[in-house]
Design a protein around this motif. Structure first.
Motif, PDB file in Angstrom:
ATOM      1  N   GLU A 110       0.853  -1.219   0.032  1.00  0.00           N
ATOM      2  CA  GLU A 110      -0.077  -0.034  -0.084  1.00  0.00           C
ATOM      3  C   GLU A 110       0.869   1.293   0.071  1.00  0.00           C
ATOM      4  O   GLU A 110       1.751   1.346   0.827  1.00  0.00           O
ATOM      5  CB  GLU A 110      -0.995   0.060   1.247  1.00  0.00           C
ATOM      6  N   THR A 136      -4.798   6.161  -0.722  1.00  0.00           N
ATOM      7  CA  THR A 136      -3.819   4.841  -0.682  1.00  0.00           C
ATOM      8  C   THR A 136      -4.013   4.163  -2.292  1.00  0.00           C
ATOM      9  O   THR A 136      -5.021   4.248  -3.054  1.00  0.00           O
ATOM     10  CB  THR A 136      -4.363   3.955   0.128  1.00  0.00           C
ATOM     11  N   THR A 157       2.881  -1.295   4.298  1.00  0.00           N
ATOM     12  CA  THR A 157       2.573   0.044   3.820  1.00  0.00           C
ATOM     13  C   THR A 157       3.919   1.000   3.838  1.00  0.00           C
ATOM     14  O   THR A 157       4.628   0.859   5.037  1.00  0.00           O
ATOM     15  CB  THR A 157       1.317   0.747   4.807  1.00  0.00           C
TER      16      THR A 157
END
Length: 249
Positions: A110, A136, A157
């Motif tokens: 992400e 995102t 992430t």
């Protein structure tokens, strides 16, 4: 895909991958993964460095510069009739300890902008909470897994920030809002935003140069992180070249 100026016109050759870094030192670290010298190819306001199947571009620091530089290259490619298959945001960045120690690699599953939104009496609200935009972008899952396998990078992430974290309080705040975050940098979301209108998939890979938290330049290991970035591209390039753009996973 490479775009070249020839007698006032743009011509193309088969270079399917664009790698966007913030600064020339990161671009050059990527280039060292490939044999032979890179060839410079001018674009409006920018210079691509072509090496094998990759066009390397230092787009500038921060999400706005990253988006503008990446959009320039993508648009030139599209107008020339030979769009890129993939854009890679690459460079060094800060890592959240202990999950992403200095010298390690992180590949984003992400790409999330951490500070685009509004401060309210109840805390930070992302721009999506205000009814706008996105926060995102998600790289292709199968590609992220393959890159993690061959490079040893940890998937998670990667946050994009406009102001680098410099305190334990800010680090804790970011992790509270984004518990899967492994790293932060300043360009990934801008690169992804530029790629999205073209329908071009995006990847982000970061070599960790410093721990996120109180700002301590003595703890930075930029040389080690750049060397790790070179090593990563030496391993991931064959994966990208084999990758099927239409893989739905």
């Amino acid at each position: 895909m490479v775009v070249q100026a020839r007698e006032g016109r743009l011509t193309t050759s088969g270079t399917p991958f664009l790698v966007a870094t913030a600064v020339p030192a990161e671009r050059d670290a990527v280039a060292r993964a490939f044999p032979g010298p890179a060839r410079e190819v001018p674009l409006p306001g920018a210079v691509l460095h072509r090496t094998g199947a990759f066009d390397l571009l230092a787009v500038g620091v921060g999400p706005a510069a990253a988006a503008a530089g990446t959009a320039t290259a993508l648009t030139a490619a599209a107008l020339a009739g030979a769009p890129y298959r993939l854009v890679v945001s690459a460079g060094i960045g800060g890592g959240f300890a202990p999950a992403a120690p200095v010298g390690s690699l992180v590949v984003a599953d992400e790409i999330t902008v951490a500070d685009l939104g509004a401060e309210t009496p109840d805390g930070f609200v992302p721009v999506t909470g205000l009814g706008f935009g996105t926060v995102t972008h998600r790289p292709p899952e199968a590609l992220v897994r393959d890159i993690a396998d061959v490079t040893g990078a940890r998937p998670g992430t990667v946050l994009t920030v406009s102001t680098v974290t410099g305190s334990a309080e800010r680090s804790a705040e970011l992790l509270a809002r984004h518990p899967r975050a492994l790293a932060e940098a300043m360009e990934g979301f801008g690169v992804a935003e530029a790629a999205a209108p073209h329908g071009t998939p995006v990847l982000e890979i970061r070599a960790v140069s410093n721990p996120i938290g109180p700002r301590d330049r003595a703890a930075w290991r930029i040389g080690d992180a750049l060397a790790a970035l070179t090593g990563a591209f030496g391993k991931l390039a064959p994966v990208l070249e084999r990758w099927n753009t239409h893989d739905p996973r």
